[in-house]
Motif scaffolding. Structure first.
Motif, short mmCIF file in Angstrom:
data_model
loop_
_atom_site.label_atom_id
_atom_site.label_comp_id
_atom_site.label_asym_id
_atom_site.label_seq_id
_atom_site.Cartn_x
_atom_site.Cartn_y
_atom_site.Cartn_z
N ARG A 72 29.58 44.10 -16.53
CA ARG A 72 29.94 42.97 -15.66
C ARG A 72 28.85 41.90 -15.62
O ARG A 72 29.08 40.80 -15.09
CB ARG A 72 30.23 43.46 -14.24
N THR A 73 27.69 42.17 -16.17
CA THR A 73 26.61 41.17 -16.20
C THR A 73 27.06 39.89 -16.89
O THR A 73 26.59 38.79 -16.56
CB THR A 73 25.37 41.75 -16.93
N ILE A 74 27.98 40.03 -17.83
CA ILE A 74 28.43 38.87 -18.62
C ILE A 74 29.08 37.81 -17.76
O ILE A 74 29.14 36.62 -18.14
CB ILE A 74 29.42 39.34 -19.73
N PHE A 75 29.56 38.17 -16.56
CA PHE A 75 30.22 37.19 -15.70
C PHE A 75 29.27 36.08 -15.25
O PHE A 75 29.71 34.94 -15.04
CB PHE A 75 30.81 37.88 -14.47
N VAL A 76 28.00 36.37 -15.09
CA VAL A 76 27.06 35.35 -14.60
C VAL A 76 26.97 34.16 -15.56
O VAL A 76 27.21 33.02 -15.15
CB VAL A 76 25.67 35.96 -14.33
N PRO A 77 26.64 34.37 -16.85
CA PRO A 77 26.60 33.20 -17.74
C PRO A 77 27.98 32.57 -17.97
O PRO A 77 28.07 31.35 -18.16
CB PRO A 77 26.04 33.77 -19.05
N LEU A 78 29.04 33.36 -17.92
CA LEU A 78 30.38 32.80 -18.12
C LEU A 78 30.69 31.74 -17.06
O LEU A 78 31.17 30.65 -17.36
CB LEU A 78 31.44 33.90 -18.09
N PHE A 79 30.42 32.06 -15.81
CA PHE A 79 30.71 31.11 -14.73
C PHE A 79 29.70 29.96 -14.69
O PHE A 79 30.05 28.86 -14.29
CB PHE A 79 30.75 31.83 -13.39
#
Length: 376
Positions: free
Chosen positions: A287-294
């Motif tokens: 779920r770490t990937i959500f930070v750069p995505l947003f």
């Protein structure tokens, strides 16, 4: 000053609501055996009711001349309500640890339903175009009524034979009792139960599950609501109500809470991965990937990162759906596993410990959200 406070309001609000929660959860754990759940639940509800009544009165007070002072007062009220709410939630979740797993799951799903109903009410209010003061008054009066109903409902709980069956005759153990039980001597009935619960055996059983809870909510609070509420439609200048009025309430608050609720509900039918599976922490870390995505959606205003990679409104909608769904599912599983992997008489204390991991994740994530918002 107003514009500056407004830009970072969500971040400061997150800190004010989560940091006191961590402190109150520690206090709640220390009082598990010394203060009954009934006292903890009713006292915390009483504090929340008092703060909301005060806030309801302030709705009709003109605070435009004391913006900074009212901002600080608001954060203080948020901190008090959050601390009391944490004691309430931790105590109730600890109590439900004694019940079958479906009861804990229902409690967690109910939290998401509250967020969903609040988002729906906000959108209806926008569509109706009511006066903001009247709307705020209605919101706080509703909160007052529901807190009173919660007090009444908890007072009725001990009258139910079903709840008395699971709650009667149990209590958290001290370390000596825990060791005696597992030694099979049967002498635990002669020992007192007014000491602090044994943290070491609880952490030994719940450390990985607690870490999963921590990281799930750490990532979620970084993104929601601080970053998500600042993402604007790429067609905002079109003048359409969808892009100017409804985009953020629908794609941020309603969509996230609905997805979160769905994720929690799925755990009723599916509990995979299991409490000892390595897939669970692996999925949580993804779920770490959500930070750069947003961060690379159309967040405004942008101070340092000028590039917007995801230039279509569909991207934040998809990302928010998966953020909420994964938060609900991966956040609920370890929470309902935690009280079940320890001895039954340690279930309440284990529930409080799991709540501590949750609030610690929210507190640390809130601090990081402020940093990231400034960085963007």
């Amino acid at each position: 000053l107003f514009c500056r406070l407004n830009n970072y309001f969500e971040g400061y609000l997150s800190i004010a609501s989560t940091v006191p929660s961590v402190i109150c959860l520690i206090l709640n754990f220390l009082l598990v055996n010394k203060v009954s759940p009934t006292v903890r639940v009713l006292s915390s509800l009483s504090v929340m009711l008092a703060i909301f009544i005060i806030t309801t009165v302030f709705v009709k007070v003109d605070t435009s001349a004391v913006t900074k002072e009212f901002f600080v007062a608001t954060l203080v009220c948020v901190a008090c309500v959050s601390g009391a709410s944490t004691v309430f939630t931790g105590s109730v979740f600890g109590v439900t640890g004694r019940f079958p797993m479906r009861i804990s799951q229902a409690l967690i799903s109910g939290q998401a339903m509250g967020g969903t109903l609040s988002a729906v009410a906000s959108i209806i209010d926008l569509a109706a175009g009511n006066d903001i003061t009247d709307s705020a008054l209605a919101y706080f009066l509703t909160a007052d009524i529901f807190i009173v109903l919660c007090i009444i409902a908890y007072l009725l709980l001990n009258r139910l034979a079903y709840s008395r069956y699971y709650m009667a005759g149990t209590g958290s153990l001290n370390l000596l009792q825990y060791e005696v039980i597992h030694a099979g001597s049967g002498a635990e009935e002669h020992l007192g139960t007014n000491s602090i619960p044994p943290l070491q055996p609880i952490l030994k059983k719940t450390a990985i599950l607690g870490s999963c809870v921590f990281y799930v909510f750490f990532i979620s609070i970084i993104v929601f609501p601080a970053i998500l509420s600042g993402i604007e439609s790429v067609h905002k200048n079109s003048g359409s109500p969808w892009t100017t009025t409804y985009f953020t309430p629908l794609t941020t608050f309603l969509l996230y809470n609905m997805a979160d609720f769905c994720g929690r509900q799925i755990t009723v039918w599916i509990q995979f991965p299991g409490p000892k599976s390595k897939l669970l922490p692996g999925a949580v870390l993804l779920r770490t990937i959500f930070v750069p995505l947003f961060m690379y959606c159309n967040y405004q205003p942008r101070n340092h990162i000028k590039t917007v990679v995801f230039t279509t409104d569909v991207y934040p909608i998809i990302f928010t759906s998966f953020l909420g769904l994964s938060n609900g599912y991966l956040g609920t599983l370890p929470m309902i596993y935690g009280p079940k992997v320890v001895h039954r008489d340690l279930a309440e204390a284990a529930g409080v410990v799991m709540s501590f991991f949750l609030m610690l994740g929210l507190a640390v994530g809130a601090a990081f959200s402020v940093i990231i918002v400034h960085y963007i």
